[in-house]
Design an enzyme around this catalytic site. Sequence first.
Site, short mmCIF file in Angstrom:
data_model
loop_
_atom_site.label_atom_id
_atom_site.label_comp_id
_atom_site.label_asym_id
_atom_site.label_seq_id
_atom_site.Cartn_x
_atom_site.Cartn_y
_atom_site.Cartn_z
N ASP A 1 25.01 -14.73 32.40
CA ASP A 1 24.92 -13.83 31.41
C ASP A 1 25.71 -12.52 31.73
O ASP A 1 25.21 -12.01 32.80
CB ASP A 1 23.47 -13.86 30.94
CG ASP A 1 22.90 -15.09 30.40
OD1 ASP A 1 23.49 -15.65 29.55
OD2 ASP A 1 21.92 -15.51 31.01
N ASP B 1 27.23 -15.77 38.58
CA ASP B 1 26.16 -15.51 37.51
C ASP B 1 26.68 -15.95 36.02
O ASP B 1 27.85 -16.02 36.10
CB ASP B 1 25.72 -14.02 37.39
CG ASP B 1 24.75 -13.64 36.42
OD1 ASP B 1 23.58 -14.32 36.22
OD2 ASP B 1 25.02 -12.67 35.61
#
Length: 237
Positions: free
Chosen positions: A71, A69
């Site tokens: 953020d 991922d």
Amino acid sequence: MRKVSLALSAACLLFTLNYTASALASSPSPLNPGTNVAKLAEQAPVHWVSVAQIEKSLTGRPPMAVGFDIDDTVLFSSPGFWRGKKMYSPDSEEYLKNPAFWEKMNNGWDEFSIPKEVARQLIALHLRRGDSIFFVTGRSQTSNERVSKTLADDFLIPATVMNPVIFAGDKPGQNSKIQWLQAKNIRIFYGDSDNDIAAARELGIRGIRILRASNSTYKPLPQAGAFGEEVIVNSEY
């Protein structure tokens, strides 16, 4: 006799004042309640791992596809999201549905994002192993993007092995990352959110939690380890 009575009264008053002061001094202050060894030793039953332990667990295994991922996992990107909220919807989260915000975020605002140290270590590990690295984000797709270049620069990923960022988007009622993890045959997925770990579990692959920094704009903070997944120590930065 009167003088003796006054003297005794004064002595009693002095004793009372001293006792009261002593009692107040020995009573716990609401501002400083203190602690004890049992409280200090209390720990949540979390499966903590280090980057070194992850590396050891992969010894002898052939190169594979791994996913990250973005953020709060590889980038502390709250500055851009903070700016977007102030600019587009100060009193709500509606800015996250605004294409204009995503154009800004995906095309320059990551210059204000801070690469996480744990991500540097993990990406370097997987590059050494010859693994294929994919970045799968819940950000909305935009016509152009500079996120891929930012990640390549921040984490020293050679152009020859840098895969473009996958913008899975955020679809209500769906975990939009699952299809991409499956399509890329990802065997390990690193993420900070419950959705990241749930996506990995759905496919029966190894989901490893990275801690979200406590000053992230993305609230509430998730309960790391709630799925019984591995959680990397000191991964909040």
